[in-house]
Design an enzyme around this catalytic site. Structure first.
Site, short mmCIF file in Angstrom:
data_model
loop_
_atom_site.label_atom_id
_atom_site.label_comp_id
_atom_site.label_asym_id
_atom_site.label_seq_id
_atom_site.Cartn_x
_atom_site.Cartn_y
_atom_site.Cartn_z
N LYS A 159 0.86 -1.19 0.00
CA LYS A 159 0.00 0.00 0.00
C LYS A 159 0.88 1.22 0.00
O LYS A 159 1.82 1.32 0.80
CB LYS A 159 -0.89 0.00 1.27
CG LYS A 159 -1.84 1.18 1.33
CD LYS A 159 -3.09 0.94 0.52
CE LYS A 159 -3.88 2.20 0.21
NZ LYS A 159 -3.46 2.89 -1.04
N LYS A 204 5.41 1.71 -3.06
CA LYS A 204 5.33 3.07 -3.63
C LYS A 204 5.61 2.97 -5.12
O LYS A 204 6.26 2.03 -5.58
CB LYS A 204 6.39 3.97 -2.99
CG LYS A 204 6.09 5.45 -3.10
CD LYS A 204 5.14 5.88 -2.00
CE LYS A 204 4.73 7.33 -2.12
NZ LYS A 204 4.03 7.78 -0.91
N GLY A 248 -2.67 8.29 -4.32
CA GLY A 248 -1.98 9.50 -4.79
C GLY A 248 -0.75 9.83 -3.97
O GLY A 248 -0.49 9.25 -2.91
N ASP A 249 0.02 10.76 -4.48
CA ASP A 249 1.15 11.38 -3.79
C ASP A 249 1.41 12.65 -4.60
O ASP A 249 0.53 13.10 -5.34
CB ASP A 249 2.37 10.44 -3.74
CG ASP A 249 3.47 10.91 -2.78
OD1 ASP A 249 3.34 10.69 -1.57
OD2 ASP A 249 4.46 11.53 -3.25
N THR A 290 -4.45 13.57 5.05
CA THR A 290 -3.04 13.73 5.40
C THR A 290 -2.81 15.05 6.14
O THR A 290 -2.17 15.07 7.20
CB THR A 290 -2.15 13.65 4.15
OG1 THR A 290 -2.54 12.51 3.39
CG2 THR A 290 -0.69 13.53 4.53
P1 NDP Z 1 0.92 17.89 -4.33
O1 NDP Z 1 1.42 17.53 -5.67
O2 NDP Z 1 -0.54 18.07 -4.12
O3 NDP Z 1 1.63 19.23 -3.82
C1 NDP Z 1 3.01 19.30 -3.68
C2 NDP Z 1 3.38 20.69 -3.20
O4 NDP Z 1 4.75 20.69 -2.85
C3 NDP Z 1 3.23 21.74 -4.29
O5 NDP Z 1 2.95 22.99 -3.69
C4 NDP Z 1 4.60 21.72 -4.94
O6 NDP Z 1 4.94 22.95 -5.59
C5 NDP Z 1 5.50 21.50 -3.76
N1 NDP Z 1 6.68 20.73 -4.22
C6 NDP Z 1 6.67 19.47 -4.70
N2 NDP Z 1 7.91 19.08 -5.06
C7 NDP Z 1 8.69 20.13 -4.80
C8 NDP Z 1 10.07 20.35 -4.94
N3 NDP Z 1 10.90 19.39 -5.43
N4 NDP Z 1 10.54 21.54 -4.54
C9 NDP Z 1 9.71 22.50 -4.02
N5 NDP Z 1 8.39 22.34 -3.86
C10 NDP Z 1 7.90 21.18 -4.24
O7 NDP Z 1 1.49 16.76 -3.35
P2 NDP Z 1 1.00 16.34 -1.89
O8 NDP Z 1 0.52 17.54 -1.17
O9 NDP Z 1 0.13 15.17 -2.02
O10 NDP Z 1 2.37 15.82 -1.25
C11 NDP Z 1 3.27 16.66 -0.54
C12 NDP Z 1 4.16 15.83 0.35
O11 NDP Z 1 3.35 15.07 1.25
C13 NDP Z 1 5.03 14.79 -0.36
O12 NDP Z 1 6.23 14.64 0.35
C14 NDP Z 1 4.21 13.52 -0.22
O13 NDP Z 1 5.02 12.37 -0.33
C15 NDP Z 1 3.67 13.68 1.17
N6 NDP Z 1 2.50 12.90 1.51
C16 NDP Z 1 1.37 12.94 0.75
C17 NDP Z 1 0.27 12.20 1.11
C18 NDP Z 1 -1.01 12.28 0.37
O14 NDP Z 1 -1.98 11.65 0.81
N7 NDP Z 1 -1.12 13.01 -0.74
C19 NDP Z 1 0.30 11.30 2.27
C20 NDP Z 1 1.52 11.38 3.04
C21 NDP Z 1 2.56 12.15 2.65
P3 NDP Z 1 4.87 23.03 -7.19
O15 NDP Z 1 3.41 22.92 -7.52
O16 NDP Z 1 5.46 24.34 -7.52
O17 NDP Z 1 5.66 21.85 -7.69
O1 2IT Z 2 3.01 8.90 1.54
C1 2IT Z 2 1.87 8.44 1.74
O2 2IT Z 2 1.57 7.89 2.80
C2 2IT Z 2 0.88 8.60 0.67
N1 2IT Z 2 1.19 9.19 -0.35
C3 2IT Z 2 -0.49 8.01 0.82
C4 2IT Z 2 -0.48 6.54 0.48
C5 2IT Z 2 -1.84 5.90 0.42
O3 2IT Z 2 -1.85 4.72 0.03
O4 2IT Z 2 -2.86 6.50 0.75
#
Ligand code: NDP
Ligand code: 2IT
Length: 446
Positions: A91, A127, A166-167, A211
């Site tokens: 997952k 992942k 998603g991520d 999240t």
């Molecule tokens: P999104 O794509 O929705 O948003 C990502 C945000 O972070 C954007 O504002 C983006 O800016 C910025 N960003 C991404 N990469 C970079 C980079 N290399 N340098 C600077 N800014 C960056 O992603 P999420 O919000 O889903 O994910 C954000 C973080 O949270 C990640 O680390 C992800 O692994 C983690 N996460 C996500 C989960 C989920 O359920 N979605 C669960 C647990 C963790 P820009 O648009 O300019 O690229």
């Molecule tokens: O980093 C994470 O935990 C996620 N992007 C969510 C993973 C999931 O299966 O909901």
């Protein structure tokens, strides 16, 4: 200093996975924490549990050809790393970002094993993703890419096998296209094969928010453990994507003031508090850039090309990407009055930054604990899909809050048990590790 046995395991990881620096970093952090566990549990070492955990069960790398709107053929690389299935089907999310390569997918997959274990729910760790850059691509291009990606991925996944979500770069739109293609190829309406689905086709309430909300619930528990709360606190958030937006929403509901957030072009400073409706309009509806926010709100300023961590705040919620907080950033944050950090992103703080936070006595909640609410709610989505049920928003949010409280309390009690009170990193790594290790022992050498 690593425990002697762990040091040779780590050397092996470096040798077997050359150049994958993010993966090395994620492994190192876990190995740094679990030395004391080996003292109490020699059976883990005898069965080579750690060596086995560091080697993915399966790694899939594939070509993703697709056609852009100009009729040009484009080629990307797709990945799925099925890391550990001792506790349940693999997952974990899919990341679409140009920086994606095997080392990123493996770091994320490795973290996911322990995070998923911490939730207490029956999910293994995996992942995936691609170096595809969705930025500036039309909806049709994104759809064609997702369809091509799933045309290979479908044969490797399933509700009892591997369940993506998603991520970064993969949100509701992409999940819809991916699920649609899976359904078409397999001729099965297998809702439990992917999570983060839209509410009209099998998605779960609160998964979108989970999240960000979960991270804030976790920090709220850390603050409570120190006799304080979000009320009136000044908060800085990085990112402005899925995690950041709903973290901001929950902080505002709990009485905190979010003064800044960012994207990869810079940060926006709004001393009156981020206007969430405007942020959602720009980021979610228009898929625009953050400078637009300052153009539309008089007193806000956009600061291009600089780190948001120069903005003083009592609570920091890094929610953008890995290694975004350096040792210097951390020192600045501490000097500016930081009290607590909750990692919405995966591994956003460098090892130097973590050291600064811990030495300063900051309440520091590492990603694998603080952002586990997303995947936990994915597991609740799987549960609802399996029983063909759907729960209300209120009930789902309450479940999420209970799960985050439980993770928080177990991190603290495990840290206490191992003589490291208040150390959420040790607590999360040890508690997450033990559950996986015990399941692996029980399942035999597989
Ligand atoms: P999104 O794509 O929705 O948003 C990502 C945000 O972070 C954007 O504002 C983006 O800016 C910025 N960003 C991404 N990469 C970079 C980079 N290399 N340098 C600077 N800014 C960056 O992603 P999420 O919000 O889903 O994910 C954000 C973080 O949270 C990640 O680390 C992800 O692994 C983690 N996460 C996500 C989960 C989920 O359920 N979605 C669960 C647990 C963790 P820009 O648009 O300019 O690229
Ligand atoms: O980093 C994470 O935990 C996620 N992007 C969510 C993973 C999931 O299966 O909901």
């Amino acid at each position: 200093m690593l425990h002697e046995k762990l040091s040779s395991i780590y050397d092996n990881v470096l040798r077997r996975n050359p150049g994958e620096i993010e993966f090395h970093q994620a492994v190192r952090e876990v190995l740094d924490s679990i030395g004391p566990v080996l003292g109490k549990h020699p059976e883990y070492a005898e069965s080579k549990i750690i060596e086995r955990i560091c080697e993915p069960e399966r790694q899939i790398i594939f070509r993703v050809p697709w056609m852009d709107d100009q009729g040009q053929v484009q080629i990307n690389r797709g990945f799925r790393v099925e890391f550990n299935s001792a506790l349940g089907p693999y997952k974990g999310g899919l990341r679409f970002h140009p920086s994606v390569y095997l080392g990123i997918v493996k770091f994320l997959g490795f973290e996911q094993i322990f995070k998923n274990s911490l939730t207490g729910l029956p999910i293994g760790g995996g992942k995936g993703g691609s170096d595809f850059d969705p930025k500036g691509r039309s909806d049709r291009e994104v759809m064609r890419f997702c369809q091509s990606f799933m045309t290979e991925l479908y044969r490797h996944i399933g509700e009892y096998t591997d369940v993506p979500a998603g991520d970064t770069g993969v949100g509701g739109r992409e999940i819809g296209y991916l699920f649609g293609q899976y359904k078409r190829i397999t001729n099965r309406y297998e809702s439990g094969v992917i999570t983060g689905k839209g509410l009209v086709y099998g998605g779960a309430q609160v998964r979108t928010e989970a999240t960000g909300y979960g991270c804030v619930f976790f920090v709220d528990e850390m603050l409570k453990a120190r006799g304080t709360s979000f009320d009136g606190k000044r908060v800085v958030v990085s990112g402005s994507g899925n995690v950041a937006v709903y973290a901001i929403e929950k902080v505002e509901q709990l009485g905190g003031l979010v003064v800044a957030c960012s994207d990869s072009s810079g940060y926006v400073l709004d001393e009156k508090g981020i206007d969430l409706a405007l942020l959602k309009q720009i980021k979610q509806v228009e898929r625009g850039r953050l400078d637009t926010y300052a153009q539309r709100r008089d007193h806000a300023t956009f600061v291009p090309g600089r780190s948001v961590w120069e903005v003083p705040g009592e609570v920091a919620l890094p929610s953008a990407t890995q290694n975004e907080i350096t040792g210097d950033d951390a020192a600045t944050m501490v000097a500016n009055g930081l009290v607590a950090v909750g990692e919405g992103a995966n591994m956003p703080t460098t090892p130097e930054g973590i050291k600064v936070f811990q030495e300063a006595g900051i309440a520091y909640g590492p990603g694998k604990a603080a952002n586990a609410g997303g995947v936990a709610t994915s597991a609740l989505e799987m549960q609802q899909n399996a029983s063909r049920d759907s729960w209300t928003f209120e009930f789902s949010e309450q479940r999420l809050q209970e799960i985050m409280r439980d993770i928080h309390d177990r991190c603290l009690s495990t840290a206490d048990e191992y003589g490291m009170p208040g150390n959420y990193v040790a607590g999360a790594n040890i508690d997450g590790f033990r559950r996986v290790a015990d399941a692996m022992l029980a399942l035999g050498l597989i």
